[in-house]
Design a protein around this motif. Structure first.
Motif, PDB file in Angstrom:
ATOM      1  N   TYR A  53       0.792  -1.278  -0.099  1.00  0.00           N
ATOM      2  CA  TYR A  53      -0.089  -0.084  -0.047  1.00  0.00           C
ATOM      3  C   TYR A  53       0.739   1.168  -0.080  1.00  0.00           C
ATOM      4  CZ  TYR A  53      -3.407   3.424   1.627  1.00  0.00           C
ATOM      5  OH  TYR A  53      -4.427   4.461   1.659  1.00  0.00           O
ATOM      6  N   ALA A  54       1.746   1.170   0.844  1.00  0.00           N
ATOM      7  CA  ALA A  54       2.734   2.411   0.911  1.00  0.00           C
ATOM      8  C   ALA A  54       3.638   2.710  -0.337  1.00  0.00           C
ATOM      9  CB  ALA A  54       3.574   2.409   2.306  1.00  0.00           C
ATOM     10  N   ALA A  55       3.910   1.675  -1.010  1.00  0.00           N
ATOM     11  CA  ALA A  55       4.587   1.842  -1.953  1.00  0.00           C
ATOM     12  C   ALA A  55       3.656   2.337  -3.505  1.00  0.00           C
ATOM     13  CB  ALA A  55       5.425   0.597  -2.364  1.00  0.00           C
ATOM     14  N   THR A  56       2.615   2.220  -3.208  1.00  0.00           N
ATOM     15  CA  THR A  56       1.592   2.383  -4.463  1.00  0.00           C
ATOM     16  C   THR A  56       1.059   4.122  -4.387  1.00  0.00           C
ATOM     17  OG1 THR A  56       0.946   0.106  -4.561  1.00  0.00           O
ATOM     18  CG2 THR A  56      -0.452   1.760  -5.787  1.00  0.00           C
ATOM     19  N   SER A  57       1.169   4.646  -5.358  1.00  0.00           N
ATOM     20  CA  SER A  57       0.693   6.132  -5.345  1.00  0.00           C
ATOM     21  C   SER A  57      -0.634   6.021  -6.375  1.00  0.00           C
ATOM     22  CB  SER A  57       1.486   7.069  -6.027  1.00  0.00           C
ATOM     23  OG  SER A  57       1.872   6.803  -7.502  1.00  0.00           O
ATOM     24  N   THR A  58      -1.425   7.106  -6.452  1.00  0.00           N
ATOM     25  CA  THR A  58      -2.414   7.349  -7.170  1.00  0.00           C
ATOM     26  C   THR A  58      -2.093   7.395  -8.484  1.00  0.00           C
ATOM     27  OG1 THR A  58      -2.657   9.670  -6.684  1.00  0.00           O
ATOM     28  CG2 THR A  58      -4.371   8.181  -5.713  1.00  0.00           C
ATOM     29  N   ARG A  59      -0.945   8.060  -8.978  1.00  0.00           N
ATOM     30  CA  ARG A  59      -0.392   8.043 -10.109  1.00  0.00           C
ATOM     31  C   ARG A  59       0.035   6.823 -10.793  1.00  0.00           C
ATOM     32  NH1 ARG A  59       1.904  12.467 -12.793  1.00  0.00           N
ATOM     33  NH2 ARG A  59       1.722  13.601 -11.054  1.00  0.00           N
ATOM     34  N   LEU A  60       0.556   5.928  -9.759  1.00  0.00           N
ATOM     35  CA  LEU A  60       1.046   4.505 -10.277  1.00  0.00           C
ATOM     36  C   LEU A  60      -0.264   3.912 -10.744  1.00  0.00           C
ATOM     37  CD1 LEU A  60       3.311   2.913 -10.987  1.00  0.00           C
ATOM     38  CD2 LEU A  60       3.251   1.893  -8.642  1.00  0.00           C
ATOM     39  N   ILE A  61      -1.451   3.960  -9.843  1.00  0.00           N
ATOM     40  CA  ILE A  61      -2.630   3.322 -10.119  1.00  0.00           C
ATOM     41  C   ILE A  61      -3.120   3.785 -11.471  1.00  0.00           C
ATOM     42  CG2 ILE A  61      -4.907   2.916  -9.436  1.00  0.00           C
ATOM     43  CD1 ILE A  61      -4.098   3.379  -6.631  1.00  0.00           C
ATOM     44  N   ALA A  62      -3.166   5.123 -11.680  1.00  0.00           N
ATOM     45  CA  ALA A  62      -3.717   5.537 -12.879  1.00  0.00           C
ATOM     46  C   ALA A  62      -2.788   5.083 -14.314  1.00  0.00           C
ATOM     47  CB  ALA A  62      -3.746   7.228 -13.009  1.00  0.00           C
ATOM     48  N   GLU A  63      -1.808   5.058 -14.042  1.00  0.00           N
ATOM     49  CA  GLU A  63      -0.878   4.743 -15.180  1.00  0.00           C
ATOM     50  C   GLU A  63      -0.994   3.217 -15.413  1.00  0.00           C
ATOM     51  OE1 GLU A  63       3.161   5.253 -13.682  1.00  0.00           O
ATOM     52  OE2 GLU A  63       3.320   7.362 -14.438  1.00  0.00           O
ATOM     53  N   ARG A  64      -1.177   2.368 -14.237  1.00  0.00           N
ATOM     54  CA  ARG A  64      -1.665   0.957 -14.622  1.00  0.00           C
ATOM     55  C   ARG A  64      -2.995   0.874 -15.294  1.00  0.00           C
ATOM     56  NH1 ARG A  64       0.228  -3.795 -12.309  1.00  0.00           N
ATOM     57  NH2 ARG A  64       2.435  -2.309 -12.120  1.00  0.00           N
ATOM     58  N   VAL A  65      -3.868   1.726 -15.228  1.00  0.00           N
ATOM     59  CA  VAL A  65      -4.930   1.703 -15.793  1.00  0.00           C
ATOM     60  C   VAL A  65      -4.963   1.996 -17.430  1.00  0.00           C
ATOM     61  CG1 VAL A  65      -7.449   2.489 -15.626  1.00  0.00           C
ATOM     62  CG2 VAL A  65      -6.454   1.708 -13.792  1.00  0.00           C
ATOM     63  N   PHE A  76     -12.465   8.913  -7.327  1.00  0.00           N
ATOM     64  CA  PHE A  76     -11.969   8.453  -5.901  1.00  0.00           C
ATOM     65  C   PHE A  76     -11.253   9.859  -5.257  1.00  0.00           C
ATOM     66  CE2 PHE A  76     -12.442   4.441  -7.768  1.00  0.00           C
ATOM     67  CZ  PHE A  76     -12.971   3.468  -6.990  1.00  0.00           C
ATOM     68  N   ASP A  77     -11.447  10.142  -4.243  1.00  0.00           N
ATOM     69  CA  ASP A  77     -11.013  11.401  -3.606  1.00  0.00           C
ATOM     70  C   ASP A  77      -9.512  11.178  -3.327  1.00  0.00           C
ATOM     71  OD1 ASP A  77     -13.372  12.680  -3.376  1.00  0.00           O
ATOM     72  OD2 ASP A  77     -13.882  12.132  -1.602  1.00  0.00           O
ATOM     73  N   ASN A  78      -9.148  10.024  -2.806  1.00  0.00           N
ATOM     74  CA  ASN A  78      -7.792   9.669  -2.598  1.00  0.00           C
ATOM     75  C   ASN A  78      -7.590   8.244  -2.483  1.00  0.00           C
ATOM     76  OD1 ASN A  78      -8.750   8.979   0.039  1.00  0.00           O
ATOM     77  ND2 ASN A  78      -8.846  11.027   0.637  1.00  0.00           N
ATOM     78  N   LYS A  79      -6.207   7.786  -2.122  1.00  0.00           N
ATOM     79  CA  LYS A  79      -5.907   6.556  -2.316  1.00  0.00           C
ATOM     80  C   LYS A  79      -6.543   5.788  -0.976  1.00  0.00           C
ATOM     81  CE  LYS A  79      -1.768   5.168  -0.673  1.00  0.00           C
ATOM     82  NZ  LYS A  79      -0.138   4.955  -0.453  1.00  0.00           N
ATOM     83  N   GLU A  80      -7.184   6.523   0.141  1.00  0.00           N
ATOM     84  CA  GLU A  80      -7.598   5.941   1.024  1.00  0.00           C
ATOM     85  C   GLU A  80      -9.071   5.312   0.604  1.00  0.00           C
ATOM     86  OE1 GLU A  80      -6.000   8.770   1.361  1.00  0.00           O
ATOM     87  OE2 GLU A  80      -4.192   8.057   2.740  1.00  0.00           O
ATOM     88  N   THR A  81      -9.701   6.119   0.052  1.00  0.00           N
ATOM     89  CA  THR A  81     -11.100   5.708  -0.371  1.00  0.00           C
ATOM     90  C   THR A  81     -10.965   4.554  -1.327  1.00  0.00           C
ATOM     91  OG1 THR A  81     -11.049   7.515  -2.032  1.00  0.00           O
ATOM     92  CG2 THR A  81     -11.993   8.029   0.023  1.00  0.00           C
ATOM     93  N   VAL A  82      -9.953   4.433  -2.294  1.00  0.00           N
ATOM     94  CA  VAL A  82     -10.004   3.283  -3.070  1.00  0.00           C
ATOM     95  C   VAL A  82      -9.651   2.000  -2.281  1.00  0.00           C
ATOM     96  CG1 VAL A  82      -8.385   2.115  -4.718  1.00  0.00           C
ATOM     97  CG2 VAL A  82      -8.735   4.550  -5.171  1.00  0.00           C
ATOM     98  N   GLY A 131      -7.172  -9.293   1.031  1.00  0.00           N
ATOM     99  CA  GLY A 131      -7.606  -9.638   2.504  1.00  0.00           C
ATOM    100  C   GLY A 131      -6.167  -9.627   3.520  1.00  0.00           C
ATOM    101  N   ILE A 132      -4.760  -9.669   2.478  1.00  0.00           N
ATOM    102  CA  ILE A 132      -3.717  -9.378   3.484  1.00  0.00           C
ATOM    103  C   ILE A 132      -3.456  -7.881   3.849  1.00  0.00           C
ATOM    104  CG2 ILE A 132      -2.786 -11.387   1.864  1.00  0.00           C
ATOM    105  CD1 ILE A 132      -1.384  -9.326   0.298  1.00  0.00           C
ATOM    106  N   LEU A 133      -4.304  -7.115   3.385  1.00  0.00           N
ATOM    107  CA  LEU A 133      -4.122  -5.644   3.788  1.00  0.00           C
ATOM    108  C   LEU A 133      -5.062  -5.363   5.015  1.00  0.00           C
ATOM    109  CD1 LEU A 133      -4.560  -3.907   0.236  1.00  0.00           C
ATOM    110  CD2 LEU A 133      -2.367  -4.710   1.464  1.00  0.00           C
ATOM    111  N   TYR A 134      -5.628  -6.233   5.450  1.00  0.00           N
ATOM    112  CA  TYR A 134      -6.333  -6.053   6.915  1.00  0.00           C
ATOM    113  C   TYR A 134      -5.472  -5.364   7.817  1.00  0.00           C
ATOM    114  CZ  TYR A 134     -10.501  -8.939   5.171  1.00  0.00           C
ATOM    115  OH  TYR A 134     -11.434  -9.289   4.284  1.00  0.00           O
ATOM    116  N   ALA A 135      -4.384  -5.933   8.189  1.00  0.00           N
ATOM    117  CA  ALA A 135      -3.379  -5.508   9.341  1.00  0.00           C
ATOM    118  C   ALA A 135      -2.772  -4.432   9.210  1.00  0.00           C
ATOM    119  CB  ALA A 135      -2.456  -6.839   9.662  1.00  0.00           C
ATOM    120  N   LEU A 136      -2.845  -3.495   7.977  1.00  0.00           N
ATOM    121  CA  LEU A 136      -2.114  -2.452   7.704  1.00  0.00           C
ATOM    122  C   LEU A 136      -2.537  -1.496   8.809  1.00  0.00           C
ATOM    123  CD1 LEU A 136      -2.777  -1.691   3.920  1.00  0.00           C
ATOM    124  CD2 LEU A 136      -0.518  -2.176   4.985  1.00  0.00           C
TER     125      LEU A 136
END
Length: 220
Positions: A53-65, A76-82, A131-136
């Motif tokens: 999660y920390a290593a992923t930015s909204t810019r990187l998500i947009a580029e992947r799409v 989406f307002d930000n990475k948290e809402t995603v 689900g592996i992100l539950y513990a973040l």
């Protein structure tokens, strides 16, 4: 202005191509039949699960799409809402199903067996192992309040069914939590095991183990 001059100007304007609206995608669509919002969620789930999660930015998500970052912020307002929407999608279907089977008049052990199978199917059926992100640590913050509340409601549904399975249990609440943890253990299995059993097989294994925890014979 003469009629002839007006006609010549109109013809000239018609020959000028209209500017394109927006910017075309930089590549083929990830999910050809999905909405842009779902494509963003899919790309984010992949990146969060594989890069962190920390290593992923909204810019990187947009580029992947294959879209602009500004286009992502339209949905989406930000990475948290995603992330919040992704996490909620791992518990809400099972929570809804728990409500459905409550009104079906099933014997408690049968209802527990059905819920475990369904919940395991949800966790294993997702395209990415979110689900592996539950513990973040971030999941304890305000943007994820609804996810935490819905997950606790699902935990309570397990406790209720376990308690209804019989009064022979010394501590139905703890046993309910054990069943809940057993179900969520498939998240770690999916992450750690290279040769995971087929979903249907694992659903049966976990459901049978849940019944053993409450002192009921498998094969409901």
């Amino acid at each position: 202005m003469s009629a002839t001059l007006r006609e010549n100007r109109r013809a000239t304007m018609q020959n000028v191509s209209a500017p394109s609206v927006g910017r075309p995608r930089s590549g083929a669509r990830r999910l050809p039949t999905a909405s842009a919002r779902d494509e963003i969620l899919d790309a984010a789930a992949e990146l969060f699960a594989q890069r962190g999660y920390a290593a992923t930015s909204t810019r990187l998500i947009a580029e992947r799409v294959g879209i602009r970052q500004a286009s992502l912020y339209y949905h989406f307002d930000n990475k948290e809402t995603v992330l919040a929407e992704l996490l909620e999608a791992t518990v809400r279907p099972s929570l809804d199903y728990a409500g459905e089977i409550t009104g079906q008049g099933l014997e408690p052990a049968a209802a527990l067996h059905a819920l475990v199978r369904y919940d395991v199917g949800v966790l294993l059926g997702a395209r990415w192992n979110v689900g592996i992100l539950y513990a973040l640590p971030e999941v304890a913050s305000e943007p994820f309040t609804r996810f935490r509340q819905e997950r606790e409601r699902l935990r309570y549904a397990y406790r209720t069914l376990v308690s209804a399975c019989g009064g022979h249990l010394d501590n139905p609440e703890i046993t309910g939590d054990l069943v809940f943890g057993l179900v969520e253990s498939v998240i770690g299995m999916r992450r750690d095991l290279d040769d995971l059993p087929a979903t249907e097989v694992l659903q049966g294994i976990v459901a049978a183990a849940a019944l053993r925890l409450v002192g009921r014979a498998p094969g409901v």
